[in-house]
Write an enzyme that holds these catalytic residues in place. Structure first.
Site, PDB file in Angstrom:
ATOM      1  N   GLY A  37       0.771  -1.080  -0.182  1.00 44.04           N
ATOM      2  CA  GLY A  37      -0.180  -0.075   0.117  1.00 44.04           C
ATOM      3  C   GLY A  37       0.969   1.298  -0.039  1.00 44.04           C
ATOM      4  CG  HIS A  38       3.308   2.251   3.285  1.00 46.54           C
ATOM      5  ND1 HIS A  38       3.181   1.196   4.258  1.00 46.54           N
ATOM      6  CD2 HIS A  38       2.756   3.195   4.033  1.00 46.54           C
ATOM      7  CE1 HIS A  38       2.529   1.466   5.480  1.00 46.54           C
ATOM      8  NE2 HIS A  38       2.521   2.769   5.181  1.00 46.54           N
ATOM      9  CD  GLN A  62       0.864  10.033  13.600  1.00 45.15           C
ATOM     10  OE1 GLN A  62       1.417  10.891  13.162  1.00 45.15           O
ATOM     11  NE2 GLN A  62       0.230   9.213  12.870  1.00 45.15           N
ATOM     12  CE  LYS A 151      -8.964   8.261  -3.081  1.00 42.66           C
ATOM     13  NZ  LYS A 151      -9.926   8.395  -4.197  1.00 42.66           N
ATOM     14  CB  VAL A 179      -2.844  -1.627  -1.807  1.00 48.10           C
ATOM     15  CG1 VAL A 179      -2.565  -3.278  -2.230  1.00 48.10           C
ATOM     16  CG2 VAL A 179      -2.477  -0.759  -2.664  1.00 48.10           C
ATOM     17  CB  SER A 189       1.967  -1.150   9.678  1.00 52.37           C
ATOM     18  OG  SER A 189       2.503  -0.333   8.623  1.00 52.37           O
TER      19      SER A 189
END
Length: 281
Positions: A37-38, A62, A151, A179, A189
């Site tokens: 995905g990354h 965060q 997204k 993805v 992750s």
């Protein structure tokens, strides 16, 4: 060969040299432990820029007090190899001291009202404040023409777009498509926290999102669709934070009015692993 940079002055020198050559620069911020995905975000960035900088920084501001900052997976060598393979030019590895020179307690913080208060903001108070604070610093460090975000973290994308408009950052924000694994589970992750027994269960989130979309597009009442989604996920073993239908800007739709565009969003825990996903329609 990818250039790994840990010094801010050197990073700025590299970007300044690209600017002198008239090159367009993209930024792909990450927290590492990278997956397909990354890497798809880096490949998207290459379509919109001549040079790509990807940052890896596990941002302490965060994470909430009971979240997984200390155990968040860190895989620097694999990250570097993967980024090089997909054509990233610079891997930016700032230290906590570089990102927060006055310390995390004294740092200037950014808060984006309204859109930060709902959904993830309700269950992870302070999360988007930390996200915006670190992303704004990365923007100032790299000075990109374009920045790419996934997204899968849809609310984060909306928050960052609002920040860019409000603070007049001259940066184009792109959203990269989710993805998925072959069974529909969104790559994350945190998927590696799932046990062998939990892993097949996790795909129920995507199936539930599809059912939510189909029900809304068939004229279903939003509240009923959401309630059925919660029931379905709980039956599959999840603890549900939310399963909702929203407009693209995350405002609540009005029941009885057919929406031409929308998004279904879910956040739920399977054991100790919190998963989020969404489906646009």
């Amino acid at each position: 060969m990818i250039d790994t940079v840990t010094d801010l002055s050197r990073l700025r020198g590299i970007v300044a040299d690209w600017r002198r050559q008239g090159l367009r620069v993209a930024l792909v911020p990450t927290m590492g432990n990278l997956h397909a995905g990354h890497f798809s975000l880096v490949m998207l960035a290459r379509h919109y820029a001549d040079r790509v900088v990807s940052s890896v920084f596990v941002n302490p501001t965060q994470f909430g007090p009971h979240e997984d900052f200390q155990r968040y997976p860190r895989t620097p060598e694999a990250d570097m190899r993967g980024l090089e393979h997909v054509g990233c030019d610079v891997l930016w590895l700032p230290s906590v001291e570089t990102m927060y020179p006055l310390g995390t307690e004294r740092t200037v913080r950014l808060f984006i009202p309204c859109v930060s208060d709902v959904l993830e903001g309700t269950f992870r108070p302070g999360h988007f404040e930390g996200v915006c604070t670190v992303v704004a610093r990365l923007f100032n460090q790299v000075l990109p023409d374009v920045a790419v975000f996934g997204k899968k973290d849809y609310q984060q994308l909306v928050v960052i777009r609002q920040m860019v408009v409000d603070l007049a950052f001259p940066i184009e924000i792109l959203g990269g498509c989710i993805v998925r694994e072959s069974d529909g589970l969104a790559m994350s992750s945190r998927n590696q926290y799932l046990s062998m027994q939990q892993r097949p269960q996790a795909a129920e989130i995507h199936r539930t999102l599809i059912a939510m979309r189909d029900a809304v597009m068939s004229g279903g009442v939003h509240a009923d669709v959401e309630a059925e989604a919660v029931r379905r996920l709980e039956a599959a073993g999840f603890q549900v934070d939310y399963a909702v239908i929203r407009l693209p800007d995350l405002c609540e739709p009005i029941d009885g009015i057919v929406i031409s565009q929308g998004i279904a969003l879910v956040a739920a825990r399977l054991g100790n692993t919190r998963l989020i996903d969404n489906l646009e329609f």
